[in-house]
Design a protein around this motif. Structure first.
Motif, mmCIF file in Angstrom:
data_model
loop_
_atom_site.group_PDB
_atom_site.id
_atom_site.type_symbol
_atom_site.label_atom_id
_atom_site.label_comp_id
_atom_site.label_asym_id
_atom_site.label_seq_id
_atom_site.Cartn_x
_atom_site.Cartn_y
_atom_site.Cartn_z
ATOM 1 N N PRO A 22 0.830 -1.208 0.000
ATOM 2 C CA PRO A 22 0.000 0.000 0.000
ATOM 3 C C PRO A 22 0.869 1.264 0.000
ATOM 4 O O PRO A 22 1.855 1.343 0.737
ATOM 5 C CB PRO A 22 -0.805 -0.123 1.297
ATOM 6 N N GLY A 23 0.522 2.191 -0.856
ATOM 7 C CA GLY A 23 1.282 3.428 -0.991
ATOM 8 C C GLY A 23 2.217 3.413 -2.186
ATOM 9 O O GLY A 23 2.638 4.469 -2.655
ATOM 10 N N ASP A 24 2.551 2.225 -2.686
ATOM 11 C CA ASP A 24 3.379 2.133 -3.893
ATOM 12 C C ASP A 24 2.535 2.519 -5.104
ATOM 13 O O ASP A 24 1.299 2.453 -5.065
ATOM 14 C CB ASP A 24 3.908 0.707 -4.096
ATOM 15 N N SER A 25 3.219 2.896 -6.170
ATOM 16 C CA SER A 25 2.513 3.209 -7.409
ATOM 17 C C SER A 25 3.312 2.659 -8.578
ATOM 18 O O SER A 25 4.509 2.401 -8.466
ATOM 19 C CB SER A 25 2.314 4.718 -7.560
ATOM 20 N N PHE A 26 2.618 2.465 -9.686
ATOM 21 C CA PHE A 26 3.300 2.025 -10.898
ATOM 22 C C PHE A 26 2.661 2.702 -12.097
ATOM 23 O O PHE A 26 1.542 3.214 -12.027
ATOM 24 C CB PHE A 26 3.315 0.496 -11.032
ATOM 25 N N GLU A 27 3.404 2.705 -13.198
ATOM 26 C CA GLU A 27 2.956 3.375 -14.407
ATOM 27 C C GLU A 27 3.229 2.476 -15.605
ATOM 28 O O GLU A 27 4.287 1.875 -15.715
ATOM 29 C CB GLU A 27 3.726 4.684 -14.575
ATOM 30 N N TYR A 28 2.237 2.408 -16.482
ATOM 31 C CA TYR A 28 2.401 1.680 -17.741
ATOM 32 C C TYR A 28 1.492 2.309 -18.783
ATOM 33 O O TYR A 28 0.310 2.569 -18.514
ATOM 34 C CB TYR A 28 2.060 0.191 -17.583
ATOM 35 N N ASP A 29 2.023 2.554 -19.946
ATOM 36 C CA ASP A 29 1.253 3.056 -21.080
ATOM 37 C C ASP A 29 0.469 4.328 -20.732
ATOM 38 O O ASP A 29 -0.690 4.477 -21.096
ATOM 39 C CB ASP A 29 0.307 1.957 -21.581
ATOM 40 N N GLY A 30 1.113 5.210 -19.973
ATOM 41 C CA GLY A 30 0.495 6.482 -19.627
ATOM 42 C C GLY A 30 -0.509 6.421 -18.490
ATOM 43 O O GLY A 30 -1.110 7.429 -18.136
ATOM 44 N N GLN A 31 -0.712 5.248 -17.920
ATOM 45 C CA GLN A 31 -1.648 5.078 -16.815
ATOM 46 C C GLN A 31 -0.889 4.995 -15.502
ATOM 47 O O GLN A 31 0.065 4.221 -15.376
ATOM 48 C CB GLN A 31 -2.465 3.795 -16.993
ATOM 49 N N PHE A 32 -1.308 5.772 -14.515
ATOM 50 C CA PHE A 32 -0.713 5.738 -13.186
ATOM 51 C C PHE A 32 -1.656 5.008 -12.252
ATOM 52 O O PHE A 32 -2.846 5.285 -12.235
ATOM 53 C CB PHE A 32 -0.490 7.158 -12.649
ATOM 54 N N VAL A 33 -1.114 4.061 -11.485
ATOM 55 C CA VAL A 33 -1.928 3.259 -10.585
ATOM 56 C C VAL A 33 -1.306 3.291 -9.194
ATOM 57 O O VAL A 33 -0.100 3.111 -9.050
ATOM 58 C CB VAL A 33 -2.030 1.793 -11.063
ATOM 59 N N THR A 34 -2.140 3.519 -8.185
ATOM 60 C CA THR A 34 -1.695 3.516 -6.793
ATOM 61 C C THR A 34 -2.256 2.278 -6.111
ATOM 62 O O THR A 34 -3.419 1.929 -6.319
ATOM 63 C CB THR A 34 -2.186 4.781 -6.061
ATOM 64 N N VAL A 35 -1.432 1.646 -5.282
ATOM 65 C CA VAL A 35 -1.843 0.449 -4.550
ATOM 66 C C VAL A 35 -2.391 0.877 -3.197
ATOM 67 O O VAL A 35 -1.746 1.627 -2.461
ATOM 68 C CB VAL A 35 -0.655 -0.523 -4.359
ATOM 69 N N LYS A 36 -3.580 0.411 -2.865
ATOM 70 C CA LYS A 36 -4.217 0.723 -1.567
ATOM 71 C C LYS A 36 -4.325 -0.514 -0.722
ATOM 72 O O LYS A 36 -4.430 -1.603 -1.216
ATOM 73 C CB LYS A 36 -5.618 1.304 -1.787
#
Length: 69
Positions: A55-69
């Motif tokens: 939780p709190g990490d994030s990742f990016e792929y193909d212009g999409q940003f995703v945060t892990v909760k």
């Protein structure tokens, strides 16, 4: 975008997170984009499909940003 780790689990692996976010359709696709260096974790390229995201990490792929909760 946000994804949530399942109850009772501490982390989600990067390949699983890509699939859960709907950014790839299969584990094979996840493996390929990660190994090709197309995914950034917390702002840095990471080529490990088994990278643990907490939780709190994030990742990016193909212009999409995703945060892990």
């Amino acid at each position: 975008m946000e994804i949530t780790i399942r109850d009772g689990e501490e982390f989600i692996k990067l390949g699983q997170a890509l699939k859960k976010a709907g950014l790839v359709s299969s584990g094979v696709d996840a493996k390929m984009v990660i190994q090709d260096g197309l995914v950034k974790v917390n702002g840095e390229v990471d080529t490990r499909r088994g990278k643990k995201l907490y939780p709190g990490d994030s990742f990016e792929y193909d212009g999409q940003f995703v945060t892990v909760k």
